[in-house]
Design a protein around this motif. Structure first.
Motif, short mmCIF file in Angstrom:
data_model
loop_
_atom_site.label_atom_id
_atom_site.label_comp_id
_atom_site.label_asym_id
_atom_site.label_seq_id
_atom_site.Cartn_x
_atom_site.Cartn_y
_atom_site.Cartn_z
N CYS A 1 -1.19 -7.20 3.04
CA CYS A 1 -0.42 -6.22 3.80
C CYS A 1 1.01 -6.13 3.29
O CYS A 1 1.50 -7.01 2.58
N ASP A 2 1.65 -5.06 3.67
CA ASP A 2 3.06 -4.82 3.38
C ASP A 2 3.47 -3.61 4.19
O ASP A 2 2.62 -2.84 4.65
N TRP A 3 4.78 -3.40 4.38
CA TRP A 3 5.23 -2.15 5.00
C TRP A 3 5.08 -1.00 4.03
O TRP A 3 4.98 0.16 4.42
N ASN A 4 5.06 -1.31 2.72
CA ASN A 4 4.94 -0.32 1.65
C ASN A 4 3.46 -0.06 1.38
O ASN A 4 2.82 -0.79 0.64
N LYS A 5 2.91 0.98 1.99
CA LYS A 5 1.47 1.25 1.89
C LYS A 5 1.04 1.54 0.46
O LYS A 5 0.02 1.04 -0.01
N ALA A 6 1.83 2.35 -0.25
CA ALA A 6 1.45 2.70 -1.62
C ALA A 6 1.40 1.46 -2.50
O ALA A 6 0.49 1.28 -3.31
#
Length: 255
Positions: free
Chosen positions: A37-42
């Motif tokens: 996971c990450d806040w940066n979806k791309a």
């Protein structure tokens, strides 16, 4: 040895780039089944594509680790995907703001500590709750060399990384009850997008040479340098390691 995580289900936060991306690749090569996971979806989707192309098993989520509901949903998805949760590498973090302490605002403090300290706490809390259902597990947190030393223009960051070590050791002291080992890694300056941004910041440039000189191996680190150590700590080969704060810093904290 290369398959030291065979069959283990593992969450990785902050997996869109840098250390988290390297960890996803190395953990998958070692046989782990991943939820990243990450806040940066791309960015996290790109990491997942890399893992799949290499034959790994991986799910993804877009997560802000400073939000408890999102962290809880992350751990629940890990259990949903694989039936249980064996491990987690809590790597999500934000960089220092390069301000003198007197110039920091309370919003600055919350911006950094909300991710680096609160985010680690929330992840550890919910991961332990999931893991103890099966009676065992392992967690690794990314702290920093600045979790045991300090530098100017980074009070908010230094405080947050000291907190990560405290959270690690506090949770690790409960392993006799939870069955979950908790350790952390202390990276020095690693060639990640975060450090590239820092080095390119005009406020930091005067400190570049002294920062490099403190890395007594003569270079900054690579993401894989840290990911290899995190992989070991999550494996059964590290079964007697608990509450450790392992420096992966090229000698930064030695002087």
């Amino acid at each position: 040895m290369a398959r030291m995580l065979e069959g283990k289900s593992i969450i990785i936060t902050g997996a869109a780039s840098g250390i988290g991306r390297a960890a996803a690749r190395l953990f998958a090569e070692a046989g782990a089944r991943l939820l990243i996971c990450d806040w940066n979806k791309a960015g996290v989707d790109e990491t997942a594509d890399m893992v799949r192309q290499a034959g790994g098993e991986v799910g993804t989520m877009q997560v802000d680790v400073s939000d408890e509901a999102q962290v809880k949903a992350l751990t629940e998805k890990g259990v949903e995907l694989y039936g249980h949760l064996d491990g987690a590498y809590n790597n999500a973090g934000v960089q220092m703001l390069n301000k003198l302490t007197q110039d920091l605002t309370l919003d600055d403090w919350h911006k950094v500590n909300g991710v680096n300290a609160v985010g680690i706490f929330l992840c550890v809390k919910h991961e332990i709750a999931a893991m103890r259902k099966s009676g065992r597990g392992a967690i690794v947190n990314t702290a920093s060399a600045n979790g045991v030393v300090a530098q100017a223009y980074s009070t908010e960051y230094v405080a947050s990384k000291h907190a990560v070590i405290g959270i690690t050791r506090g949770a690790a002291s409960e392993a006799i009850e939870t069955g979950v080992r908790v350790n952390c890694v202390l990276p020095g300056m690693i060639n990640t997008p975060m450090i590239v941004d820092l080095v390119n910041n005009p406020e930091f440039r005067p400190h570049y040479d002294s920062a490099l000189a403190r890395h007594t191996v003569g270079r900054f680190g690579e993401p894989e340098d840290v990911a290899y150590v995190a992989r070991f700590l999550l494996s059964d080969q590290a079964a007697f390691m608990n509450a450790a704060a392992v420096a992966v810093d090229g000698g930064y904290t030695a002087r």
